[in-house]
Design a protein around this motif. Structure first.
Motif, mmCIF file in Angstrom:
data_model
loop_
_atom_site.group_PDB
_atom_site.id
_atom_site.type_symbol
_atom_site.label_atom_id
_atom_site.label_comp_id
_atom_site.label_asym_id
_atom_site.label_seq_id
_atom_site.Cartn_x
_atom_site.Cartn_y
_atom_site.Cartn_z
ATOM 1 N N ASP A 127 8.826 -13.777 5.092
ATOM 2 C CA ASP A 127 8.819 -14.997 5.887
ATOM 3 C C ASP A 127 7.786 -15.927 5.254
ATOM 4 N N GLU A 128 8.211 -16.652 4.218
ATOM 5 C CA GLU A 128 7.290 -17.513 3.479
ATOM 6 C C GLU A 128 6.724 -18.627 4.347
ATOM 7 N N GLU A 129 7.533 -19.144 5.251
ATOM 8 C CA GLU A 129 7.112 -20.256 6.106
ATOM 9 C C GLU A 129 5.863 -19.913 6.907
ATOM 10 N N ARG A 130 5.787 -18.677 7.376
ATOM 11 C CA ARG A 130 4.652 -18.239 8.199
ATOM 12 C C ARG A 130 3.716 -17.286 7.447
ATOM 13 N N SER A 131 3.920 -17.111 6.160
ATOM 14 C CA SER A 131 3.099 -16.225 5.321
ATOM 15 C C SER A 131 3.037 -14.812 5.883
ATOM 16 N N ARG A 132 4.233 -14.257 6.185
ATOM 17 C CA ARG A 132 4.297 -12.908 6.744
ATOM 18 C C ARG A 132 5.310 -12.069 5.974
ATOM 19 N N LEU A 133 5.121 -10.775 6.061
ATOM 20 C CA LEU A 133 6.035 -9.818 5.474
ATOM 21 C C LEU A 133 6.346 -8.764 6.518
ATOM 22 N N LEU A 134 7.642 -8.553 6.772
ATOM 23 C CA LEU A 134 8.068 -7.472 7.659
ATOM 24 C C LEU A 134 8.511 -6.310 6.790
ATOM 25 N N ILE A 135 8.095 -5.116 7.169
ATOM 26 C CA ILE A 135 8.454 -3.915 6.419
ATOM 27 C C ILE A 135 9.095 -2.920 7.371
ATOM 28 N N GLY A 136 10.281 -2.450 7.009
ATOM 29 C CA GLY A 136 10.945 -1.398 7.769
ATOM 30 C C GLY A 136 10.640 -0.061 7.132
ATOM 31 N N ALA A 137 10.284 0.903 7.945
ATOM 32 C CA ALA A 137 9.880 2.213 7.452
ATOM 33 C C ALA A 137 10.472 3.295 8.351
ATOM 34 N N LYS A 138 10.017 4.502 8.156
ATOM 35 C CA LYS A 138 10.432 5.619 8.999
ATOM 36 C C LYS A 138 9.756 5.482 10.359
ATOM 37 N N ASP A 139 10.541 5.206 11.402
ATOM 38 C CA ASP A 139 10.084 5.096 12.781
ATOM 39 C C ASP A 139 9.125 3.935 13.052
ATOM 40 N N HIS A 140 8.945 3.022 12.090
ATOM 41 C CA HIS A 140 7.994 1.929 12.261
ATOM 42 C C HIS A 140 8.514 0.626 11.660
ATOM 43 N N ILE A 141 8.033 -0.471 12.239
ATOM 44 C CA ILE A 141 8.220 -1.801 11.671
ATOM 45 C C ILE A 141 6.825 -2.423 11.600
ATOM 46 N N PHE A 142 6.468 -2.920 10.424
ATOM 47 C CA PHE A 142 5.172 -3.547 10.219
ATOM 48 C C PHE A 142 5.343 -5.045 10.041
ATOM 49 N N LEU A 143 4.397 -5.813 10.568
ATOM 50 C CA LEU A 143 4.324 -7.249 10.330
ATOM 51 C C LEU A 143 2.969 -7.510 9.685
ATOM 52 N N ILE B 141 13.562 -8.460 17.620
ATOM 53 C CA ILE B 141 12.114 -8.507 17.730
ATOM 54 C C ILE B 141 11.706 -9.965 17.864
ATOM 55 N N GLU B 142 10.914 -10.259 18.872
ATOM 56 C CA GLU B 142 10.370 -11.604 19.007
ATOM 57 C C GLU B 142 9.122 -11.691 18.138
ATOM 58 N N LEU B 143 9.077 -12.694 17.289
ATOM 59 C CA LEU B 143 7.985 -12.797 16.331
ATOM 60 C C LEU B 143 6.783 -13.586 16.843
ATOM 61 N N GLY B 144 6.836 -14.101 18.037
ATOM 62 C CA GLY B 144 5.756 -14.937 18.563
ATOM 63 C C GLY B 144 4.507 -14.210 18.786
#
Length: 111
Positions: free
Chosen positions: A26-42, A108-111
């Motif tokens: 998400d370049e606009e907000r300078s974020r990276l979402l990562i999908g993993a085993k049983d987890h989502i990281f922001l 997922i709500e990103l707010g």
């Protein structure tokens, strides 16, 4: 080599052995979402280890048990591996995981 030259900052969450599968930038907000085993990281792109947000989203215990009964490996196959991270609109991301061979999706709500 990158670590020795101080030209990268490792993500400390990777020490958990979470088997990262998918990324969404998400370049606009300078974020990276990562999908993993049983987890989502922001993550924050400026500093990957600052204000890390983590969602724990495992497969249900019943689905994990069914997966194991089907002869699958409990540690490498019977989990919710996040496979889809897709922007839905400006405030939400559509997410899908394997759900221990019973796929499940949500927003997922990103707010």
């Amino acid at each position: 080599d990158l670590l020795l030259s101080n030209s990268c900052i490792p993500f400390l969450g990777s020490a958990e052995g979470l088997d990262f599968r998918t990324l969404m930038l998400d370049e606009e907000r300078s974020r990276l979402l990562i999908g993993a085993k049983d987890h989502i990281f922001l993550l924050n792109l400026i500093d990957l280890n600052k204000n890390v947000k983590k969602i724990y989203w495992p497969a249900s215990k019943e689905k994990v048990e069914l997966c194991k009964l089907a002869g699958k490996d409990a540690h490498t196959e019977c989990a919710n591996f996040i496979r889809v991270l897709q922007p839905y609109n400006r405030t939400h991301v559509y997410v899908c995981g394997t759900g221990a061979f019973h796929p499940l999706c949500g927003y997922i709500e990103l707010g």
